[in-house]
Design a protein around this motif. Structure first.
Motif, PDB file in Angstrom:
ATOM      1  N   UNK A   1     -10.874  35.037   2.257  1.00 57.48           N
ATOM      2  CA  UNK A   1     -10.008  36.203   2.342  1.00 57.48           C
ATOM      3  C   UNK A   1     -10.023  36.649   3.802  1.00 57.48           C
ATOM      4  N   UNK A   2      -8.849  36.691   4.425  1.00 56.08           N
ATOM      5  CA  UNK A   2      -8.742  37.066   5.837  1.00 56.08           C
ATOM      6  C   UNK A   2      -7.766  38.218   5.980  1.00 56.08           C
ATOM      7  N   UNK A   3      -7.911  39.068   7.004  1.00 59.01           N
ATOM      8  CA  UNK A   3      -6.882  40.098   7.217  1.00 59.01           C
ATOM      9  C   UNK A   3      -5.552  39.454   7.626  1.00 59.01           C
ATOM     10  N   UNK A   4      -4.441  40.053   7.227  1.00 67.57           N
ATOM     11  CA  UNK A   4      -3.125  39.560   7.661  1.00 67.57           C
ATOM     12  C   UNK A   4      -3.056  39.718   9.178  1.00 67.57           C
ATOM     13  N   UNK A   5      -2.622  38.680   9.932  1.00 66.12           N
ATOM     14  CA  UNK A   5      -2.611  38.782  11.399  1.00 66.12           C
ATOM     15  C   UNK A   5      -1.756  39.952  11.889  1.00 66.12           C
ATOM     16  N   UNK A   6      -2.238  40.643  12.905  1.00 68.49           N
ATOM     17  CA  UNK A   6      -1.473  41.709  13.554  1.00 68.49           C
ATOM     18  C   UNK A   6      -0.588  41.064  14.612  1.00 68.49           C
ATOM     19  N   UNK A   7       0.650  41.531  14.732  1.00 65.60           N
ATOM     20  CA  UNK A   7       1.502  40.982  15.795  1.00 65.60           C
ATOM     21  C   UNK A   7       1.771  42.043  16.850  1.00 65.60           C
ATOM     22  N   UNK A   8       1.986  41.593  18.099  1.00 67.35           N
ATOM     23  CA  UNK A   8       2.385  42.530  19.152  1.00 67.35           C
ATOM     24  C   UNK A   8       3.917  42.560  19.256  1.00 67.35           C
ATOM     25  N   UNK A   9       4.439  43.234  20.269  1.00 65.90           N
ATOM     26  CA  UNK A   9       5.891  43.440  20.363  1.00 65.90           C
ATOM     27  C   UNK A   9       6.682  42.146  20.590  1.00 65.90           C
ATOM     28  N   UNK A  10       5.981  41.097  21.013  1.00 62.79           N
ATOM     29  CA  UNK A  10       6.680  39.853  21.356  1.00 62.79           C
ATOM     30  C   UNK A  10       6.427  38.723  20.358  1.00 62.79           C
ATOM     31  N   UNK A  11       5.762  39.043  19.270  1.00 64.22           N
ATOM     32  CA  UNK A  11       5.390  38.004  18.306  1.00 64.22           C
ATOM     33  C   UNK A  11       6.131  38.176  16.976  1.00 64.22           C
ATOM     34  N   UNK A  12       5.977  37.160  16.133  1.00 65.75           N
ATOM     35  CA  UNK A  12       6.633  37.167  14.823  1.00 65.75           C
ATOM     36  C   UNK A  12       5.599  36.803  13.765  1.00 65.75           C
ATOM     37  N   UNK A  13       5.671  37.479  12.621  1.00 57.48           N
ATOM     38  CA  UNK A  13       4.793  37.150  11.496  1.00 57.48           C
ATOM     39  C   UNK A  13       5.618  36.431  10.430  1.00 57.48           C
ATOM     40  N   UNK A  14       5.126  35.277  10.002  1.00 53.30           N
ATOM     41  CA  UNK A  14       5.837  34.485   8.988  1.00 53.30           C
ATOM     42  C   UNK A  14       5.002  34.420   7.717  1.00 53.30           C
TER      43      UNK A  14
ATOM     44  N   UNK B   1       7.786  31.794  20.118  1.00 50.67           N
ATOM     45  CA  UNK B   1       8.983  32.564  19.758  1.00 50.67           C
ATOM     46  C   UNK B   1      10.057  32.357  20.821  1.00 50.67           C
ATOM     47  N   UNK B   2       9.643  32.497  22.087  1.00 50.40           N
ATOM     48  CA  UNK B   2      10.593  32.404  23.206  1.00 50.40           C
ATOM     49  C   UNK B   2      11.187  31.014  23.357  1.00 50.40           C
ATOM     50  N   UNK B   3      10.409  29.987  23.063  1.00 48.79           N
ATOM     51  CA  UNK B   3      10.947  28.634  23.291  1.00 48.79           C
ATOM     52  C   UNK B   3      11.680  28.091  22.067  1.00 48.79           C
TER      53      UNK B   3
ATOM     54  N   UNK C   1       0.807  33.935  12.332  1.00 47.51           N
ATOM     55  CA  UNK C   1       1.374  34.623  13.499  1.00 47.51           C
ATOM     56  C   UNK C   1       1.969  33.591  14.441  1.00 47.51           C
ATOM     57  N   UNK C   2       3.207  33.814  14.874  1.00 48.21           N
ATOM     58  CA  UNK C   2       3.840  32.900  15.833  1.00 48.21           C
ATOM     59  C   UNK C   2       3.714  33.545  17.220  1.00 48.21           C
ATOM     60  N   UNK C   3       3.004  32.880  18.144  1.00 47.57           N
ATOM     61  CA  UNK C   3       2.759  33.472  19.471  1.00 47.57           C
ATOM     62  C   UNK C   3       4.045  33.608  20.293  1.00 47.57           C
TER      63      UNK C   3
END
Ligand SMILES: [Zn+2]
Ligand SMILES: [Zn+2]
Length: 345
Positions: free
Chosen positions: A16-29, A130-132, A124-126
């Motif tokens: 059991x892991x915490x759901x990843x936190x994303x910053x303003x430039x990341x995406x959660x899938x 995301x940018x590329x 989490x997509x770094x």
């Protein structure tokens, strides 16, 4: 969230892991499907660089899902989009990255290899990914499973692209695993007149021919069989989809004049010095090449082949498991039972 975490050799734990936190430039899938790959099996069996008790990793690099959350600076992507994920990323600014070959970047990283991957409910997509453009929206008729299988298919497409298959070519693929059969399908797509598949396992060959009836299966005396089937000429293209040094040596013998040979499968580190008859390359004017991973563009193309219905990867899925049963999925993959084993969420 539930996640399959590798702690080292033969130590995969469902946690059991915490759901990843994303910053303003990341995406959660939200992951919907993730496929078990030979690379996952190798990482499980042998352990992997940088992964230990203090540095565990969520593995899984063949994945697709729904966008759950988008950072406030991220353009284009929106929650709810169905997406395939290309797992490889580079630094973005080196020569290789600029050429579109981020999979060859010296600072190459990948989901499920060096960053937390797809055997988890969320990934989490770094920012650099995301940018590329590593998040690729998929058409509605493409399933998550098919999109996940576009990853290994893209690697196969990279390999087959080196072989310059021409209409009417005679192609030999050694190794009847999921990668081998994907090579056969792509060879056929590229115009091969005959596709021979060779493996020591009759069961695997039978399975391959049941899926792809045009295939010519060979289980024994492959060198003689190739001679017989080609009137002594040899195969125009030989692809080795197995980690066996003697197969690489035989590949040069089985290739026709002007043949192309692709060493797709890598060789274990302790056996990587393989003596090859270089006169064979010289006198037959062979092109001997190899391939590893796939570029982002090749990934997009592979997904496009699936989307267009030119390549049917659905039939390669022989077992599906919930994440709770990932151990069962791994034992199927380790025992080379069936073709692709899928984890669904
Ligand atoms: Zn893979
Ligand atoms: Zn780079």
């Amino acid at each position: 969230m539930k996640a399959a975490v590798l702690y080292g050799k033969e130590d995969l734990r469902l946690e059991e892991r915490p759901i990843p936190q994303i910053n303003d430039n990341e995406v959660l899938v939200k992951v919907k499907s993730a496929a078990i790959c030979g690379t996952d099996v190798r990482m499980f069996r042998n352990g992997a660089d940088g992964i230990d008790e203090a540095h565990p990793l969520i593995i899984g690099h063949e994945l697709a899902g729904d966008i759950e959350k988008v950072g406030s600076n991220v353009a284009f992507y929106r929650p709810g989009m169905r997406v395939a994920i290309a797992p490889n990323m580079g630094c973005g600014i080196c020569e290789d990255c600029i050429r579109g070959n981020s999979h060859m970047c010296r600072e190459y990283r990948a989901l499920g290899i060096s960053l937390d991957g797809g055997f988890a409910e969320y990934v989490k997509i770094p920012e650099i990914a995301v940018r590329s453009g590593c998040i690729i929206p998929m058409e509605n008729h493409v399933s998550y499973a098919e999109a996940a299988l576009s990853e290994p298919l893209s690697c196969v497409y990279n390999g087959i692209s080196q072989c310059r298959i021409k209409p009417g070519d005679f192609v030999l693929v050694v190794g009847a695993g999921p990668i081998g059969i994907m090579h056969c399908m792509m060879a056929k797509m590229s115009g091969a007149a005959k596709v021979i598949i060779n493996d020591v396992s009759q069961e695997r060959l039978d399975y391959c021919t049941s899926l792809q009836p045009y295939l010519i299966p060979v289980s024994e005396n492959v060198e003689e069989e190739i001679k017989r089937l080609t009137n002594g000429h040899g195969a125009d293209v030989v692809i080795t989809a197995c980690p066996v040094p003697s197969v690489q040596q035989a590949a040069l013998r089985m290739a026709a004049n002007y043949g192309r040979v692709c060493f797709f499968g890598g060789i274990p580190k302790d056996r990587e010095e393989v003596p090859l008859n270089s006169n064979m390359i010289h006198y037959k004017q062979l092109i001997v090449t190899g391939s590893t991973r796939a570029s982002l563009y090749q990934f997009k193309q592979a997904l496009g082949f699936v989307s267009a219905g030119i390549i049917d990867v659905k039939k390669l899925i022989t077992a599906e498991f919930p994440i709770d049963d990932i151990e069962k999925g791994f034992s199927c993959a380790i025992g080379a039972k069936g073709m692709k084993n899928l984890i669904n969420f």
